[in-house]
Design an enzyme around this catalytic site. Sequence first.
Site, PDB file in Angstrom:
ATOM      1  N   GLY A  44       8.087  -3.944  -0.352  1.00  0.00           N
ATOM      2  CA  GLY A  44       6.811  -3.668   0.232  1.00  0.00           C
ATOM      3  C   GLY A  44       6.290  -4.699   1.195  1.00  0.00           C
ATOM      4  O   GLY A  44       6.509  -5.838   1.002  1.00  0.00           O
ATOM      5  N   LEU A  47       0.008  -5.955   3.080  1.00  0.00           N
ATOM      6  CA  LEU A  47      -0.627  -7.208   2.941  1.00  0.00           C
ATOM      7  C   LEU A  47      -0.110  -7.840   1.796  1.00  0.00           C
ATOM      8  O   LEU A  47       0.044  -9.009   1.689  1.00  0.00           O
ATOM      9  CB  LEU A  47      -2.268  -7.024   3.036  1.00  0.00           C
ATOM     10  CG  LEU A  47      -2.701  -6.574   4.348  1.00  0.00           C
ATOM     11  CD1 LEU A  47      -4.130  -6.371   4.304  1.00  0.00           C
ATOM     12  CD2 LEU A  47      -2.516  -7.932   5.378  1.00  0.00           C
ATOM     13  N   SER A 288     -14.746   4.366   8.626  1.00  0.00           N
ATOM     14  CA  SER A 288     -15.027   3.104   7.816  1.00  0.00           C
ATOM     15  C   SER A 288     -16.235   3.156   7.127  1.00  0.00           C
ATOM     16  O   SER A 288     -17.258   3.413   7.854  1.00  0.00           O
ATOM     17  CB  SER A 288     -14.870   1.888   8.683  1.00  0.00           C
ATOM     18  OG  SER A 288     -15.373   0.723   8.071  1.00  0.00           O
ATOM     19  N   ARG A 334     -18.922   3.675  -3.267  1.00  0.00           N
ATOM     20  CA  ARG A 334     -18.289   4.790  -2.613  1.00  0.00           C
ATOM     21  C   ARG A 334     -18.168   5.965  -3.861  1.00  0.00           C
ATOM     22  O   ARG A 334     -18.666   7.284  -3.078  1.00  0.00           O
ATOM     23  CB  ARG A 334     -16.920   4.732  -2.406  1.00  0.00           C
ATOM     24  CG  ARG A 334     -16.779   3.707  -1.140  1.00  0.00           C
ATOM     25  CD  ARG A 334     -15.146   3.241  -1.134  1.00  0.00           C
ATOM     26  NE  ARG A 334     -15.436   2.475   0.143  1.00  0.00           N
ATOM     27  CZ  ARG A 334     -14.308   1.806   0.590  1.00  0.00           C
ATOM     28  NH1 ARG A 334     -13.078   1.796  -0.077  1.00  0.00           N
ATOM     29  NH2 ARG A 334     -14.411   1.181   1.658  1.00  0.00           N
ATOM     30  N   GLU A 429      -2.291  -2.596  -4.022  1.00  0.00           N
ATOM     31  CA  GLU A 429      -2.715  -1.498  -4.651  1.00  0.00           C
ATOM     32  C   GLU A 429      -2.110  -0.760  -5.484  1.00  0.00           C
ATOM     33  O   GLU A 429      -2.374   0.084  -6.419  1.00  0.00           O
ATOM     34  CB  GLU A 429      -2.822  -0.437  -3.425  1.00  0.00           C
ATOM     35  CG  GLU A 429      -3.847   0.652  -3.666  1.00  0.00           C
ATOM     36  CD  GLU A 429      -4.147   1.578  -2.523  1.00  0.00           C
ATOM     37  OE1 GLU A 429      -4.106   1.138  -1.442  1.00  0.00           O
ATOM     38  OE2 GLU A 429      -4.588   2.799  -2.733  1.00  0.00           O
ATOM     39  N   LEU A 445      -8.124  -5.373   0.675  1.00  0.00           N
ATOM     40  CA  LEU A 445      -7.523  -6.094   1.407  1.00  0.00           C
ATOM     41  C   LEU A 445      -7.687  -7.736   0.788  1.00  0.00           C
ATOM     42  O   LEU A 445      -6.859  -8.466   0.817  1.00  0.00           O
ATOM     43  CB  LEU A 445      -8.068  -6.317   2.844  1.00  0.00           C
ATOM     44  CG  LEU A 445      -8.074  -5.101   3.679  1.00  0.00           C
ATOM     45  CD1 LEU A 445      -8.577  -5.496   5.089  1.00  0.00           C
ATOM     46  CD2 LEU A 445      -6.844  -4.437   3.765  1.00  0.00           C
TER      47      LEU A 445
HETATM   48  C1  LIG Z   1      -7.603   4.145   6.586  1.00  0.00           C
HETATM   49  C2  LIG Z   1      -7.891   3.036   5.527  1.00  0.00           C
HETATM   50  C3  LIG Z   1      -8.765   2.083   5.576  1.00  0.00           C
HETATM   51  C4  LIG Z   1      -8.715   1.174   4.906  1.00  0.00           C
HETATM   52  N1  LIG Z   1      -9.901   0.422   5.260  1.00  0.00           N
HETATM   53  C5  LIG Z   1      -9.960  -0.842   4.379  1.00  0.00           C
HETATM   54  C6  LIG Z   1     -10.857  -2.270   4.677  1.00  0.00           C
HETATM   55  O1  LIG Z   1     -11.424  -2.052   5.672  1.00  0.00           O
HETATM   56  N2  LIG Z   1     -10.965  -2.986   3.680  1.00  0.00           N
HETATM   57  C7  LIG Z   1     -10.217  -2.983   2.555  1.00  0.00           C
HETATM   58  O2  LIG Z   1     -10.308  -3.971   1.885  1.00  0.00           O
HETATM   59  N3  LIG Z   1      -9.106  -1.968   2.209  1.00  0.00           N
HETATM   60  C8  LIG Z   1      -9.205  -1.019   3.070  1.00  0.00           C
HETATM   61  N4  LIG Z   1      -8.384   0.089   2.860  1.00  0.00           N
HETATM   62  C9  LIG Z   1      -7.295  -0.275   1.843  1.00  0.00           C
HETATM   63  C10 LIG Z   1      -6.401  -0.983   1.946  1.00  0.00           C
HETATM   64  O3  LIG Z   1      -5.929  -0.562   3.188  1.00  0.00           O
HETATM   65  C11 LIG Z   1      -5.074  -1.029   0.960  1.00  0.00           C
HETATM   66  O4  LIG Z   1      -5.341  -0.825  -0.067  1.00  0.00           O
HETATM   67  C12 LIG Z   1      -4.076  -1.864   1.173  1.00  0.00           C
HETATM   68  O5  LIG Z   1      -3.701  -2.333   2.519  1.00  0.00           O
HETATM   69  C13 LIG Z   1      -2.962  -1.583   0.508  1.00  0.00           C
HETATM   70  O6  LIG Z   1      -2.050  -2.766   0.636  1.00  0.00           O
HETATM   71  P1  LIG Z   1      -0.817  -2.967  -0.071  1.00  0.00           P
HETATM   72  O7  LIG Z   1      -0.049  -3.966   0.462  1.00  0.00           O
HETATM   73  O8  LIG Z   1      -0.690  -2.936  -1.418  1.00  0.00           O
HETATM   74  O9  LIG Z   1       0.117  -1.424   0.228  1.00  0.00           O
HETATM   75  P2  LIG Z   1       0.501  -0.970   1.465  1.00  0.00           P
HETATM   76  O10 LIG Z   1       0.022  -1.471   2.649  1.00  0.00           O
HETATM   77  O11 LIG Z   1       0.644   0.786   1.367  1.00  0.00           O
HETATM   78  O12 LIG Z   1       2.007  -1.236   1.604  1.00  0.00           O
HETATM   79  C14 LIG Z   1       3.020  -0.760   0.979  1.00  0.00           C
HETATM   80  C15 LIG Z   1       4.440  -1.064   1.216  1.00  0.00           C
HETATM   81  O13 LIG Z   1       5.626  -0.692   0.422  1.00  0.00           O
HETATM   82  C16 LIG Z   1       6.331  -0.095   0.891  1.00  0.00           C
HETATM   83  N5  LIG Z   1       7.071   0.954   0.100  1.00  0.00           N
HETATM   84  C17 LIG Z   1       6.595   1.699  -0.576  1.00  0.00           C
HETATM   85  N6  LIG Z   1       7.212   2.555  -1.431  1.00  0.00           N
HETATM   86  C18 LIG Z   1       8.370   1.919  -1.110  1.00  0.00           C
HETATM   87  C19 LIG Z   1       9.569   2.299  -1.885  1.00  0.00           C
HETATM   88  N7  LIG Z   1       9.825   3.245  -2.995  1.00  0.00           N
HETATM   89  N8  LIG Z   1      10.770   1.488  -1.428  1.00  0.00           N
HETATM   90  C20 LIG Z   1      10.487   0.552  -0.208  1.00  0.00           C
HETATM   91  N9  LIG Z   1       9.445   0.219   0.122  1.00  0.00           N
HETATM   92  C21 LIG Z   1       8.285   0.946  -0.216  1.00  0.00           C
HETATM   93  C22 LIG Z   1       6.073   0.360   2.284  1.00  0.00           C
HETATM   94  O14 LIG Z   1       7.131   0.722   3.047  1.00  0.00           O
HETATM   95  C23 LIG Z   1       4.859  -0.583   2.629  1.00  0.00           C
HETATM   96  O15 LIG Z   1       5.735  -1.662   3.190  1.00  0.00           O
HETATM   97  C24 LIG Z   1      -8.068   1.212   3.643  1.00  0.00           C
HETATM   98  C25 LIG Z   1      -7.389   2.178   3.363  1.00  0.00           C
HETATM   99  C26 LIG Z   1      -7.334   3.167   4.337  1.00  0.00           C
HETATM  100  C27 LIG Z   1      -6.186   4.491   4.012  1.00  0.00           C
END
Ligand SMILES: Cc1cc2nc3c(=O)[nH]c(=O)nc-3n(C[C@H](O)[C@H](O)[C@H](O)COP(=O)(O)OP(=O)(O)OC[C@H]3O[C@@H](n4cnc5c(N)ncnc54)[C@H](O)[C@@H]3O)c2cc1C
Length: 642
Positions: A44, A47, A288, A334, A429, A445
Amino acid sequence: MKADIKLDAKIPEGPLAEKWDQYRFDLKLVNPANKKKFEIIVVGTGLAGASAAATLAELGYHVKNFCIQDSPRRAHSIAAQGGINAAKNYANDGDSVWRLFYDTIKGGDFRAREANVYRLAQVSCNIIDHCVAQGIPFARDYGGFLDNRSFGGAQVSRTFYAKGQTGQQLLLGAYSALMRQVSTGMVKMFPRREMMDLVLVDGKARGIVARNLISGEIETYEAHAVVLATGGYGNVFNLSTNAMASNVTAAFRAYKKGAYFANPCFTQIHPTCIPVHGTFQSKLTLMSESLRNDGRVWVPIKPGDKRLPGDIPESERDYYLENKYPSFGNLVPRDVASRNAKEQCDKGKGVGETGLAVYLDFTDAIKRDGKNVIAGKYGNLFEMYEKITGDNPYKTPMMIYPAVHYAMGGLWVDYNLMSTIPGLFVLGEANFSDHGANRLGASALMQGLADGYFVIPYTIGGYLAETTFSNVSASDSKEFKQGIEKVQKKIDKLLSVNGKRTVSEFHRELGLILWEHCGMSRNEEGLIKALSMVKALRHEFWKNVYVPGKGKDLNQSLENAGRVADFLEFGELMIIDAMARKESCGCHFNTAFQTEENEARRDDENFCHVAAWEYTGDDQKPNFHKESLVFENVELSQRSYK
Ligand SMILES: Cc1cc2nc3c(=O)[nH]c(=O)nc-3n(C[C@H](O)[C@H](O)[C@H](O)COP(=O)(O)OP(=O)(O)OC[C@H]3O[C@@H](n4cnc5c(N)ncnc54)[C@H](O)[C@@H]3O)c2cc1C
């Protein structure tokens, strides 16, 4: 149902505010020379993953970093719009670490761990300093200081933002840190790889099996620990605000290897999204939550009123959130805002063609602050809305409706962010950790970056320092060879069904079942029905799905088929979890358990716990394990936002 193992969350002893500092001091350290001897896989580059990979490499560990996209910076995190919370109290409006902690615990309807949430609130302040040092262009006020706005479930302004593109800016910061480590050789990047399985050796996570998405080759990688930062599973509903590639595959396959899955039925439905407009739509768009700082939510008082919004006088409008919840108004959490929107539409007061929408109106804000001020705060969101709907929100209210957005459930982790598999850590997440039954806006985030920049760098050291490792080789060890065989077999099976229905058809049907019966509200009868429908759909999938193309090739249909196959199994787990939780809390609203005012009614005596599910075999009921939640610092109460 069995509740046989006591899950050890490894919560440190001592006063809440001192736990993390003391724990970091007590953790064993890996000395700088020894760090070089360890390899860590991070799956992944959102962030959570990018911040972890960059920081672990900076510390001296060798990191292999994987993602599905062609560039780490295209991870779903880039879509985040509204902002990131931190208890800086820059607005001098009464915020504190304690208040952020309390708001988060209350917002999650008292279903999160106190110790984790307090730590999150503490490190939130470090995140902002770190990101500012990286050069993240957070919004600033007239005097040049960092600006803040408000998000749901809070009465203070603690959300730092970069217009409606906060995720993008934060991800560019993490990506820069990551690329620096790539250039020093400490991080090796593996884009366009999909993790298909976790490899255990001596019961510990020691590597992964991945599919090269360009060539279709099945590859294996070894390490001393594996970090999953693979994002949330909202796409199980087919339509969601998540990126198209967001999936449950990595987490679900780790679950099948022994990692417990916690609270899978906790899915956040976000109140302000552009409503569904057609059967073949593949994605929903978020507007948002930050918009609710200035936008006012309303519906016509009279059911079935089809007049244009401008023709409905003030006296015939119901600003239902402001009226029902005067203290928090449009900024209730929410789950509360979503349920109320649904309630209004169920009463026939919904607007737009389908009647499944409510207004989010900026007229008063524009009159008060002027168009330029509103454009400065939300300009890109307004443009996005106009591009999609054709309506100009400066002139006419937005129409919004709730949509699936975020997964509070995820792989169970202890205070170290380690799953029930030794050496498998889960961040962002993908884990279940900090948001209980409902996440507050702008806290995802914060959590992803807290996990990646400030928690895992310490806790993984504790694990590596205390563990003995046998030598393994991704090319020779039998566990890796077995991993390749298993993955290949599944791919061959998918390609050989050669049925009549597309993967998308199955996904759409699954999504509709879950939305109807395991979405914004649930009941026993619907859940029982949904369980048998999902089971039947899964059986049909394996008899009648059509996956074109070859395995040893770039094949997006095959990628999608594997993810939907996992969603089909995971959907059952969600329903089982929802059925077992005989109370309402946060997003989990079982109509049998509600107060007289239709709010969620918890049962703290019997359900003040995390439900963690253990895989026991295909088509077998998973085992239930319970982590009781102990509240020593806050008093459990009925949430009130009035
Ligand atoms: C439209 C939108 C707006 C949002 N706005 C906000 C906000 O303003 N503030 C806030 O706090 N939160 C917000 N969120 C929530 C937040 O964006 C996410 O919860 C957060 O970015 C998730 O980050 P993460 O690093 O956990 O996962 P992600 O950013 O989903 O990254 C997942 C990573 O894992 C990789 N991956 C997944 N499965 C595999 C696999 N099997 N093999 C290899 N790689 C894999 C993907 O390629 C990616 O690189 C928003 C969400 C959405 C949908």
